[in-house]
Design a protein around this motif. Structure first.
Motif: not given
Length: 120
Positions: A3-11, A15-19, A58-65, A113-120
């Protein structure tokens, strides 16, 4: 999965959000209580806390349509293959929802995330 840290959800990338949504659905359903080193801490809490976390996802998912199934907005719902909770005591919403989601966990998530090539 984690479960990702909740501060990261909007970022989180798509693929990670849907996962994360799929992981929440699995944990809320027949995955509840099944040992998994990364997410075992959630089982120390009421399943209502996972419901609260899932609502953030789900709130973030809805925000992203995206359109998550409305069934998941019911805290008693556990998926099509799992009977619903008959009664689930509501829990106060805390920040963070899980005490384990502290600054160290945030760094751990960012490194993952960085190890997956994702920098936030």
């Amino acid at each position: 999965m984690r479960l990702w840290h909740e501060d990261l959800i909007t970022r989180l990338p798509r693929q990670q959000l849907l996962g994360q949504h799929r992981e929440c659905c699995a944990l809320r359903g027949n995955g509840w209580g099944k040992k998994h080193a990364t997410v075992d801490y959630v089982f120390k809490y009421s399943p209502y806390k996972l419901f609260q976390y899932h609502q953030l996802i789900m709130k973030e998912m809805i925000r992203r349509d995206f359109k998550p199934a409305i069934s998941w907005k019911d805290p008693h719902y556990r998926g099509t293959n799992c009977p619903p909770y008959v009664f689930l005591d509501p829990e106060p919403l805390t920040t963070p929802i899980y005490a384990e989601h502290n600054s160290n966990y945030l760094e751990e998530c960012l490194d993952n995330l960085k190890n997956k090539g994702i920098t936030l």
